[in-house]
Design an enzyme around this catalytic site. Structure first.
Site, PDB file in Angstrom:
ATOM      1  N   ARG A 169     -47.239  19.214  -9.151  1.00 45.68           N
ATOM      2  CA  ARG A 169     -46.448  20.408  -9.487  1.00 45.68           C
ATOM      3  C   ARG A 169     -45.926  20.311 -10.927  1.00 45.68           C
ATOM      4  O   ARG A 169     -45.861  21.304 -11.632  1.00 45.68           O
ATOM      5  CB  ARG A 169     -45.295  20.611  -8.503  1.00 45.68           C
ATOM      6  CG  ARG A 169     -44.523  21.883  -8.770  1.00 45.68           C
ATOM      7  CD  ARG A 169     -43.589  22.251  -7.638  1.00 45.68           C
ATOM      8  NE  ARG A 169     -44.236  22.989  -6.570  1.00 45.68           N
ATOM      9  CZ  ARG A 169     -44.364  24.318  -6.552  1.00 45.68           C
ATOM     10  NH1 ARG A 169     -43.904  25.049  -7.550  1.00 45.68           N
ATOM     11  NH2 ARG A 169     -44.965  24.914  -5.545  1.00 45.68           N
ATOM     12  N   GLU A 225     -36.504  16.069   3.538  1.00 43.84           N
ATOM     13  CA  GLU A 225     -37.867  16.504   3.856  1.00 43.84           C
ATOM     14  C   GLU A 225     -38.690  15.353   4.403  1.00 43.84           C
ATOM     15  O   GLU A 225     -39.391  15.494   5.389  1.00 43.84           O
ATOM     16  CB  GLU A 225     -38.525  17.087   2.594  1.00 43.84           C
ATOM     17  CG  GLU A 225     -39.934  17.596   2.853  1.00 43.84           C
ATOM     18  CD  GLU A 225     -40.540  18.324   1.667  1.00 43.84           C
ATOM     19  OE1 GLU A 225     -39.801  18.729   0.752  1.00 43.84           O
ATOM     20  OE2 GLU A 225     -41.778  18.494   1.662  1.00 43.84           O
ATOM     21  N   GLU A 255     -35.973  27.456  -5.173  1.00 43.15           N
ATOM     22  CA  GLU A 255     -36.156  26.511  -6.270  1.00 43.15           C
ATOM     23  C   GLU A 255     -36.195  27.115  -7.679  1.00 43.15           C
ATOM     24  O   GLU A 255     -35.698  26.512  -8.619  1.00 43.15           O
ATOM     25  CB  GLU A 255     -37.457  25.724  -6.046  1.00 43.15           C
ATOM     26  CG  GLU A 255     -37.395  24.827  -4.839  1.00 43.15           C
ATOM     27  CD  GLU A 255     -38.764  24.288  -4.477  1.00 43.15           C
ATOM     28  OE1 GLU A 255     -39.638  25.092  -4.094  1.00 43.15           O
ATOM     29  OE2 GLU A 255     -38.967  23.077  -4.598  1.00 43.15           O
ATOM     30  N   GLU A 262      -6.427   3.119  -4.034  1.00 46.67           N
ATOM     31  CA  GLU A 262      -7.067   1.989  -4.678  1.00 46.67           C
ATOM     32  C   GLU A 262      -7.428   0.949  -3.609  1.00 46.67           C
ATOM     33  O   GLU A 262      -8.568   0.516  -3.509  1.00 46.67           O
ATOM     34  CB  GLU A 262      -6.075   1.384  -5.688  1.00 46.67           C
ATOM     35  CG  GLU A 262      -6.682   0.498  -6.702  1.00 46.67           C
ATOM     36  CD  GLU A 262      -7.674   1.208  -7.598  1.00 46.67           C
ATOM     37  OE1 GLU A 262      -7.286   2.141  -8.313  1.00 46.67           O
ATOM     38  OE2 GLU A 262      -8.851   0.805  -7.569  1.00 46.67           O
ATOM     39  N   VAL A 314       0.853  -1.192   0.000  1.00 44.10           N
ATOM     40  CA  VAL A 314       0.000   0.000   0.000  1.00 44.10           C
ATOM     41  C   VAL A 314       0.886   1.237   0.000  1.00 44.10           C
ATOM     42  O   VAL A 314       1.759   1.377   0.852  1.00 44.10           O
ATOM     43  CB  VAL A 314      -0.929   0.026   1.230  1.00 44.10           C
ATOM     44  CG1 VAL A 314      -1.573   1.395   1.386  1.00 44.10           C
ATOM     45  CG2 VAL A 314      -2.012  -1.030   1.113  1.00 44.10           C
TER      46      VAL A 314
HETATM   47  C1  LIG Z   1     -11.212   9.629  -5.973  1.00 40.54           C
HETATM   48  C2  LIG Z   1     -10.332   8.783  -6.855  1.00 40.54           C
HETATM   49  C3  LIG Z   1     -10.089   9.184  -8.151  1.00 40.54           C
HETATM   50  C4  LIG Z   1      -9.291   8.413  -8.979  1.00 40.54           C
HETATM   51  N1  LIG Z   1      -9.104   8.836 -10.254  1.00 40.54           N
HETATM   52  C5  LIG Z   1      -8.340   8.107 -11.100  1.00 40.54           C
HETATM   53  C6  LIG Z   1      -8.131   8.548 -12.441  1.00 40.54           C
HETATM   54  O1  LIG Z   1      -8.595   9.606 -12.845  1.00 40.54           O
HETATM   55  N2  LIG Z   1      -7.409   7.747 -13.250  1.00 40.54           N
HETATM   56  C7  LIG Z   1      -6.870   6.573 -12.831  1.00 40.54           C
HETATM   57  O2  LIG Z   1      -6.210   5.894 -13.605  1.00 40.54           O
HETATM   58  N3  LIG Z   1      -7.029   6.141 -11.543  1.00 40.54           N
HETATM   59  C8  LIG Z   1      -7.761   6.888 -10.686  1.00 40.54           C
HETATM   60  N4  LIG Z   1      -7.942   6.451  -9.388  1.00 40.54           N
HETATM   61  C9  LIG Z   1      -7.338   5.185  -8.966  1.00 40.54           C
HETATM   62  C10 LIG Z   1      -6.035   5.344  -8.130  1.00 40.54           C
HETATM   63  O3  LIG Z   1      -5.945   6.611  -7.583  1.00 40.54           O
HETATM   64  C11 LIG Z   1      -4.792   5.151  -8.931  1.00 40.54           C
HETATM   65  O4  LIG Z   1      -4.801   3.882  -9.515  1.00 40.54           O
HETATM   66  C12 LIG Z   1      -3.518   5.346  -8.115  1.00 40.54           C
HETATM   67  O5  LIG Z   1      -2.437   5.560  -8.949  1.00 40.54           O
HETATM   68  C13 LIG Z   1      -3.215   4.190  -7.180  1.00 40.54           C
HETATM   69  O6  LIG Z   1      -2.037   4.513  -6.462  1.00 40.54           O
HETATM   70  P1  LIG Z   1      -1.889   4.263  -4.892  1.00 40.54           P
HETATM   71  O7  LIG Z   1      -0.498   4.566  -4.530  1.00 40.54           O
HETATM   72  O8  LIG Z   1      -2.912   5.003  -4.144  1.00 40.54           O
HETATM   73  O9  LIG Z   1      -2.175   2.723  -4.862  1.00 40.54           O
HETATM   74  P2  LIG Z   1      -2.500   1.736  -3.628  1.00 40.54           P
HETATM   75  O10 LIG Z   1      -3.956   1.794  -3.342  1.00 40.54           O
HETATM   76  O11 LIG Z   1      -1.604   2.059  -2.504  1.00 40.54           O
HETATM   77  O12 LIG Z   1      -2.119   0.401  -4.327  1.00 40.54           O
HETATM   78  C14 LIG Z   1      -2.730  -0.008  -5.532  1.00 40.54           C
HETATM   79  C15 LIG Z   1      -2.228  -1.395  -5.963  1.00 40.54           C
HETATM   80  O13 LIG Z   1      -0.894  -1.331  -6.380  1.00 40.54           O
HETATM   81  C16 LIG Z   1      -0.113  -2.288  -5.678  1.00 40.54           C
HETATM   82  N5  LIG Z   1       1.219  -1.721  -5.528  1.00 40.54           N
HETATM   83  C17 LIG Z   1       1.550  -0.477  -5.144  1.00 40.54           C
HETATM   84  N6  LIG Z   1       2.876  -0.308  -5.197  1.00 40.54           N
HETATM   85  C18 LIG Z   1       3.411  -1.483  -5.611  1.00 40.54           C
HETATM   86  C19 LIG Z   1       4.729  -1.926  -5.865  1.00 40.54           C
HETATM   87  N7  LIG Z   1       5.776  -1.139  -5.706  1.00 40.54           N
HETATM   88  N8  LIG Z   1       4.887  -3.188  -6.293  1.00 40.54           N
HETATM   89  C20 LIG Z   1       3.837  -4.011  -6.469  1.00 40.54           C
HETATM   90  N9  LIG Z   1       2.575  -3.629  -6.241  1.00 40.54           N
HETATM   91  C21 LIG Z   1       2.364  -2.381  -5.826  1.00 40.54           C
HETATM   92  C22 LIG Z   1      -0.853  -2.458  -4.388  1.00 40.54           C
HETATM   93  O14 LIG Z   1      -0.549  -3.672  -3.770  1.00 40.54           O
HETATM   94  C23 LIG Z   1      -2.279  -2.411  -4.858  1.00 40.54           C
HETATM   95  O15 LIG Z   1      -2.692  -3.629  -5.376  1.00 40.54           O
HETATM   96  C24 LIG Z   1      -8.725   7.210  -8.517  1.00 40.54           C
HETATM   97  C25 LIG Z   1      -8.953   6.824  -7.187  1.00 40.54           C
HETATM   98  C26 LIG Z   1      -9.746   7.590  -6.365  1.00 40.54           C
HETATM   99  C27 LIG Z   1      -9.967   7.149  -4.975  1.00 40.54           C
END
Ligand SMILES: Cc1cc2nc3c(=O)[nH]c(=O)nc-3n(C[C@H](O)[C@H](O)[C@H](O)COP(=O)(O)OP(=O)(O)OC[C@H]3O[C@@H](n4cnc5c(N)ncnc54)[C@H](O)[C@@H]3O)c2cc1C
Ligand code: FES
Ligand code: FES
Length: 1307
Positions: free
Chosen positions: A866, A788, A1239, A244, A239
């Site tokens: 309405r 409401e 409204e 994600e 993580v």
């Molecule tokens: C509100 C919101 C908006 C988003 N919008 C977009 C968007 O516009 N476009 C898009 O593509 N995605 C979007 N995402 C998805 C997400 O943000 C991306 O995929 C992001 O890059 C994930 O990165 P993270 O570091 O938070 O991943 P994490 O949640 O920390 O990990 C994601 C996965 O990657 C694995 N992982 C991480 N690092 C490694 C490593 N070094 N080696 C092996 N496995 C690893 C983890 O085990 C896990 O399975 C969105 C998510 C949210 C919540």
């Protein structure tokens, strides 16, 4: 706890003013600033992050700053807090702390930002109330270079009391607030990063571990430690940003017992510039990725940086800043999401990955995943780094999403082509697509088919037919939009084709707005291929009538007084329901809901749930001591399902436990078996087939329809569907129920618009008289009609649990739960037959409405009424009949939503109006004007229209918007552009206001202070502020002496819900009357002491309190049978003109301009009224162009959070927005000549819908199409693209309806 606790959860326990248990990941309301020392940069970085996604364990070594940490009302305000409040940028205030912290974090890094930086900082923040304009306006004052210096200004009346419209007329602007009064920003005064955290970071050398109830969190300090741990725990989850994994754990109910957090490992955070490209450690954040690429683009030659530019373009629209600040490049790749924005670009670019496991390292090119979200990594392997290469070829990336900002892709793509030396013969072509399969896919067949071909028209034809064959989707494919997605693969290739053509021709590059902006935004004269998406500063202005000369300074009526709670909202001190501190023995409740739309319950097994830690009890129908039947008007629904469920989300029971996490976990463990029943009625069409309607069917008619159709030169028939809408109040439903232990008394703190209804329904279920139940409402974080009636069910369930256990019980729904159970605006389907003359005059109309009410009546009949009362909108039609069927379906009960059926009824009216104009080939505005009501005419329900101001609003709107010049400009633009078109529309509204009951109670204390209570509830609209203004004028005392604490049923009883826009009218009259009675009682003391002051008189007076109740009642006696009576007390009028630009290839649109002129009588508070106009208008923009609820054919709601359900964001406001409150239009039927405002403005957003339709008409002309066509609401990119028929859409025809089961149905 079972999951790693989020920062938000932790903070909410620490501080009562951290109000958020929403856990949604996409609204930004939980934004805080995270500060971290970066050893490799030797500096502290400040970032905005979402508290709900940040695992507490990941914050070791970090400093967290919340909104309370930067300033307070009693101490010193921070300029960021002060400016949002004083510029009227906070209404309900629930989003305000998040917005404040996004800007604060920006200013900590950059004290003199550009407007574009500010707009970028807000990409991850949503506000449902304000319409965003005032927030940007206030924060514009932090920029050094202000492109436009507009503030709302008061136009002083000219001597003849006419509106000074033309620029030659002298106008004396008086600012709505004075930026010169703002506190200066002094960066030297900010809190410093704690030095001990810096030391701690530098000395961190060992793996740190945190053990929770079910999760072990390990944070290694070195790569060796990480690889060792990965060998030891091969199934451990990595993580980094948790954006994600956090969402997976929350919404997919996944559990990872061991988590490895590699965020601090140097090798995973380093950046190396090599001969091949730039290598990024897998834990580098997307923000850092963007910064490094931007710097490289600035230094390197253009031909080397095309991939970098493409990645930057994707990042620009990737989530919000809060997500990009923490999400890692490795996290995006390793998620292997089919709609990842980066993977298609990385694949087309040939990016290389380095994988590592203990003792092994592997370099390979990024390839499509093995299957849905499955990579080739073995359990022991980790991603170390990613190489993004320099380019030696043409490269571009595209992303199409429902909303431009902060949204996931529908289709995303990376494309690259290399030509044989000195030619345009294709040597290498890579086309990758996301959103077209379970993994990112490469269009390999098409690419190989085009090898050796010349880049020209023939290649384009081949490419399109080949892509149409290769990029297929099953008509039932998850995600739906099958035809659109297939068309997009062609349209995006066409964009790429033109881009390369353009480069080959070395033309000059400009965007549609004439500026050279953006990287892949590309336009050739007459072949513009992209809607103008450059970040443009919103230019806004507003006008309203100044108070008359001579009005006393202390008389605040008519002045733009700031919302009374705005400062507290900006500092986090405002108290919402869930901020009430925990009671000592309090419990938490989580709902158990049905997973079937129509079924009998066979069995409920709670054994596992009840054995879980912290669980106290489960509550079911048998536990209700009083009546299980409930409903706001008729008791046709259950509090808790007995034996049958009638929708997915039907509340069956609840689990009560010591904490929210325990209650939620146990609720998921309750096993229920069902026997499914037939029929399952989900859509309006299903209801029509099964004749499933609530009774009565309403009809309104006037004139002689047959004669009208005989008289007509033309008759046309049409139909339209309009989708529903989720309220998306930022504060979800919440109740805290506290049994008093005596005589069945109970006190409930509720976020509701309807205190009295909650009281009576709770009492009914508890089997006690209403006098034993007290409902208290301090403020709501938004209501919009959603609180409401639907809020009462949750309150009742919580009250039942509290009574059963004799302990306080609390529940605040998570966003997904709230969206699942509470229902929203009714979807409508309308069929019409309209008879009209050659001139465009409509002489006969027959219209039938069907609304999707869901599984109970709720307020659906009144909503249909309405809609019928607004079926002719603002047009006079001699012969008319409207009929309304309220469909009973197996969906959660739909309910009130701002406009209450009016926006549905009027949109369908404008649809036939547009059809009439189109079929005659006349300008729509000419036909609308011709049919508009004039003074003295009768409505279909026989109400004579007096004091009509429609014509004045219309004329002023045309003038303010420079309609004629604008139309001419659009025609020129459309002639010159094939693939983008502009459209213009002007739409009027007439909105009926009817009264219900209200009351007020005023106490004057001997020190001269006044405590005011009234029957209305404060949900952000500024009702309390207006009531203080009314009391202040009536009593003749400064507003500072008057205070309102809350609304409660034991102070002002038997009130109607705060709804139907009339709360200021009603409660204002009640407050006025109460104050007048008090003044009368004070009279003898004033006479006795004429030289005395207020304090002197009240300190001697013996009678301090007065209760005054005032009652007006609904519909004032209208009778549907005889069509007699007067449904409305008066009407609000308004007109809006909007201009848009559509991208015919993708269906995106941009709101370019809107002018609104609206009649609010003599405004009680122009700042609040303009706020309501802008907020209502933007909610309408969401309704008509963006917001789409998606249900499966089985009635399961897919769109259950901001990730899938898109409300307007900052970038959706019109670039140029003008709001004018009509002058000299006093209303003799409401307090101080004002008019209702909540409204009426919402429908004015229909001008955007019809401007889009106007632009589509221009696009269809290019394909030889003319005449009426059906455009359903909302006008999403999918609908716009499909309506712009062309050679690409022809290659992707839709599957034959009935031959497949769609993923989602139109309900
Ligand atoms: C509100 C919101 C908006 C988003 N919008 C977009 C968007 O516009 N476009 C898009 O593509 N995605 C979007 N995402 C998805 C997400 O943000 C991306 O995929 C992001 O890059 C994930 O990165 P993270 O570091 O938070 O991943 P994490 O949640 O920390 O990990 C994601 C996965 O990657 C694995 N992982 C991480 N690092 C490694 C490593 N070094 N080696 C092996 N496995 C690893 C983890 O085990 C896990 O399975 C969105 C998510 C949210 C919540
Ligand atoms: S983003 Fe955290 S509560 Fe919405
Ligand atoms: S003020 Fe922004 S959500 Fe209410």
């Amino acid at each position: 706890p079972s999951l790693p606790p989020s920062l938000l959860l932790y903070l909410s326990h620490l501080s009562p003013s951290i109000q958020l248990f929403l856990d949604c990941g996409g609204c930004g309301a939980c934004t805080v600033m995270l500060s971290k020392y970066q050893p490799h940069l030797s500096k502290v970085l400040h970032h905005s992050v979402n508290g709900c996604l940040a695992p507490l364990c990941s914050l070791h070594h970090c400093a967290v700053t919340t909104v309370e940490g930067i300033g307070s009302v009693a101490g010193k305000l921070h300029p960021v807090q002060e400016r949002i409040a004083k510029s009227h940028g906070s209404q309900c205030g629930f989003c305000t702390p998040g917005i404040v912290m996004s800007l604060y974090a920006l200013l900590r890094n950059n004290p003199t930002p550009r407007m574009a930086d500010i707009e970028e900082a807000f990409q991850g923040n949503l506000c449902r109330c304000t319409g965003y304009r005032p927030i940007l306006e206030g924060y514009k004052t932090f920029t050094k270079v202000r492109p436009h210096n507009h503030t709302l200004s008061i136009l002083r009346m000219s001597k003849d009391h006419r509106l000074p419209l033309s620029s030659s007329t002298s106008v004396l602007p008086a600012p709505l607030y004075n930026p010169a009064d703002f506190l200066p920003l002094d960066p030297t005064q900010e809190i410093i990063f704690p030095p001990e955290l810096m030391v701690d970071t530098l000395t961190h050398q060992h793996t740190r571990g945190f053990r929770g109830e079910r999760v072990l969190w390990l944070q290694p300090a070195s790569l060796d430690q990480l690889l060792e741990l990965k060998t030891q725990y091969p199934n451990a989850k990595m993580v980094v940003g948790n954006t994600e994994v956090g969402i997976e754990m929350k919404f997919k109910n996944l559990l990872y017992p061991v988590i490895l957090a590699p965020g601090y490992i140097p090798e995973l955070n380093t950046i190396q510039h090599t001969d091949e490209g730039i290598v990024f450690g897998a834990s580098c954040s997307l923000t850092l990725l963007g910064d490094v690429l931007k710097a490289a683009v600035g230094k390197l030659p253009l031909y080397q940086t095309e991939v970098f530019n493409a990645v930057l373009e994707q990042l620009r629209w990737f989530a919000g800043l809060q997500i990009r600040n923490v999400a890692a490049i490795g996290g995006n790749i390793m998620t292997a999401s089919p709609i990842s924005d980066l993977n298609p670009v990385f694949m087309a670019a040939g990016c290389k990955l380095t994988l590592m496991s203990k003792g092994k390292s592997l370099l390979l090119s990024l390839q499509p995943g093995l299957s849905y979200r499955k990579t080739i990594l073995t359990p022991e392997e980790v991603l170390l780094c990613v190489l993004i290469p320099y380019t030696k070829k043409h490269f571009a990336a595209y992303k199409q999403s429902p909303r431009r900002e902060d949204d996931i892709s529908i289709v995303t793509s990376g494309m690259s082509v290399t030509f044989a030396e000195g030619s345009t013969v294709v040597k290498h072509l890579a086309l990758s697509y996301g959103g077209m399969a379970a993994t990112t896919v490469m269009a390999k067949n098409t690419a190989s088919r085009l090898l050796g071909k010349q880049w020209g028209e023939e290649l384009l034809q081949d490419a399109c037919s080949s892509l149409a064959e290769e990029m297929t989707l099953h008509p039932s494919a998850p995600g739906g939009m099958v035809t659109y997605r297939r068309t997009l693969t062609l349209s995006l290739f066409y964009k790429f084709y033109l881009t390369v053509q353009q480069k080959l021709a070395s033309c000059n590059v400009t965007t549609a707005c004439g500026k050279r902006r953006g990287l892949n935004i590309f336009q050739m004269h007459s072949v513009c291929v992209c809607v103008c998406v450059c970040v443009c500063v919103c230019v806004s202005s507003g006008t309203f009538q100044a108070v008359p000369d001579g009005q006393k300074e202390e008389d605040v009526v008519g002045r733009p007084m700031m919302h009374l709670s705005a400062l507290k909202q900006a500092t986090g001190e405002a108290v919402y329901c869930d901020d009430i501190p925990l009671y000592e023995n309090e419990l938490y409740l989580c709902l158990i809901t049905s997973t079937k739309a129509h079924a009998t319950i066979q069995s409920i097994d709670t054994a596992e749930a009840e054995s879980m830690p912290g669980v106290v009890t489960c509550v079911f129908a048998k536990d209700i001591p009083g009546s299980n039947m409930t409903g706001p008007i008729v008791y046709d629904e259950t509090v808790l399902a007995d034996d049958t469920v009638t929708c997915v989300g039907h509340i069956i029971g609840a689990v009560v436990a010591d904490t929210q996490a325990h209650a939620q976990r146990a609720a998921k463990a309750v096993r229920i078996t069902y026997q499914e029943l037939q029929p399952v009625i989900i859509t309006i069409q299903d209801a029509i087939t099964h004749q499933s309607f609530f009774q009565p069917v309403r009809t309104i008619q006037r004139g002689d329809l047959d004669q009208g159709f005989t008289q007509a030169d033309h008759i046309l028939e049409g139909e339209m569907h309009m989708g529903g809408q989720e309220h998306f109040y930022l504060e979800t439903n919440v109740t805290v129920a506290v049994p008093k232990g005596e005589d069945g008394e109970m006190e409930l703190f509720v976020s509701t618009q309807s205190a009295t209804k909650t009281q009576s329904l709770v009492a009914k279920a508890l089997g006690v008289p209403a006098s034993r139940v007290v409902i208290r409402v301090k403020r709501m974080g938004g209501g919009f009609g959603g609180k409401e009636s639907r809020s009462t069910t949750l309150s009742t369930v919580v009250a039942v649990a509290a009574q059963k256990l004799k302990r306080p019980v609390r529940c605040m729904l998570d966003r997904d739960e709230d969206m699942l159970v509470t229902g929203g605006r009714h979807p409508f389907y309308g069929r019409y037959k309209v008879g009209f003359m050659k001139s465009g005059k409509v002489v006969a109309l027959e219209v039938t409405y069907y609304s999707n009410a869901g599984n109970s009546m709720d307020l659906s009949l009144s909503i249909m009424e309405r809609a019928l009362f607004h079926m002719e909108n603002s047009y006079s039609i001699a012969n008319i009949r409207g009929r309304g069927y309220v469909c009973k379906t197996h969906l959660p009960s739909n309910t009130a939503f701002r406009g209450f059926g009016g926006p549905q009824g009027m949109l369908i009216a404008e649809s036939w109006m547009s059809d009439v104009a189109l079929s005659l080939g006349l300008p729509a505005e000419q036909v609308r004007r011709l049919n508009m009501y004039i003074q003295g005419e009768r409505t279909p329900y026989s109400q004579i229209l007096d004091h009509i101001t429609l014509d004045r609003c219309w004329d002023q709107c045309l003038e303010i918007s420079s309609f004629t010049q604008r139309r001419a400009g659009i025609e020129t633009y459309n002639r010159d552009h094939r693939w983008t078109k502009r459209g213009l529309s002007v739409v009027p509204t007439k909105f009926g206001i009817s009264f219900t009951a209200a009351g007020a109670l005023a106490h004057i204390y001997t020190d001269g202070s006044v405590l005011l209570t009234h029957g209305g509830t404060e949900m952000g609209q500024g009702l309390n502020t207006k009531m203080v203004q009314v009391a202040s004028r009536t009593l003749g005392i400064p507003s500072s002496k008057i205070h309102i604490t809350e609304t409660s049923t034991n102070t002002v009883p038997n009130t109607s819900p705060t709804a139907a826009s009339a709360s200021s009218d009603l409660n204002g009259a009640a407050v006025h009357n109460a104050c007048e009675i008090l003044l009368h009682r004070l009279e003898p003391y004033k006479t006795k002491n004429p030289k005395g002051c207020w304090e002197d008189w009240v300190s001697t007076c013996q009678s301090y309190t007065v209760l005054f109740l005032i009652g007006w009642y609904h519909y004032l006696g209208y009778d549907f049978e005889t069509n007699t009576g007067r449904p409305f007390n008066y009407f609000s009028y308004g007109v809006a003109c909007s201009e848009v630009e559509i991208d015919c290839l993708t269906g995106s649109h941009k709101n370019i301009h809107t002018s609104i002129v609206i009649d609010v009588g003599n405004s009680l508070n122009p700042a609040l009224d303009i706020g309501q106009v802008e907020g209502g208008f933007m909610q309408g923009v969401g309704l008509y162009t963006l917001e789409e609820l998606k249900y499966s054919p089985e009635g399961y709601l897919f769109t259950r959070g901001p990730g899938m359900y898109k409300i307007p964001a900052f970038g959706d406001i019109p670039t140029d927005l003008t709001v004018s409150l009509l002058r000299d239009a006093p209303n003799d039927k409401a307090i101080f000549s004002s008019k209702a405002i909540g409204e009426p403005p919402l429908f004015l957003a229909a001008s955007v819908f019809f401007a889009i339709k106007d632009a589509i008409i221009a696009a269809r002309k290019e394909s030889g199409l003319s005449g009426p066509f059906r455009l359903d609401s909302p006008a999403t990119p999918e609908r716009i693209r499909n309506a712009c028929e062309d050679r690409f859409t022809k290659l992707c025809p839709p599957a034959e309806p009935g031959t497949f089961t769609p993923w989602a149905v139109v309900v």
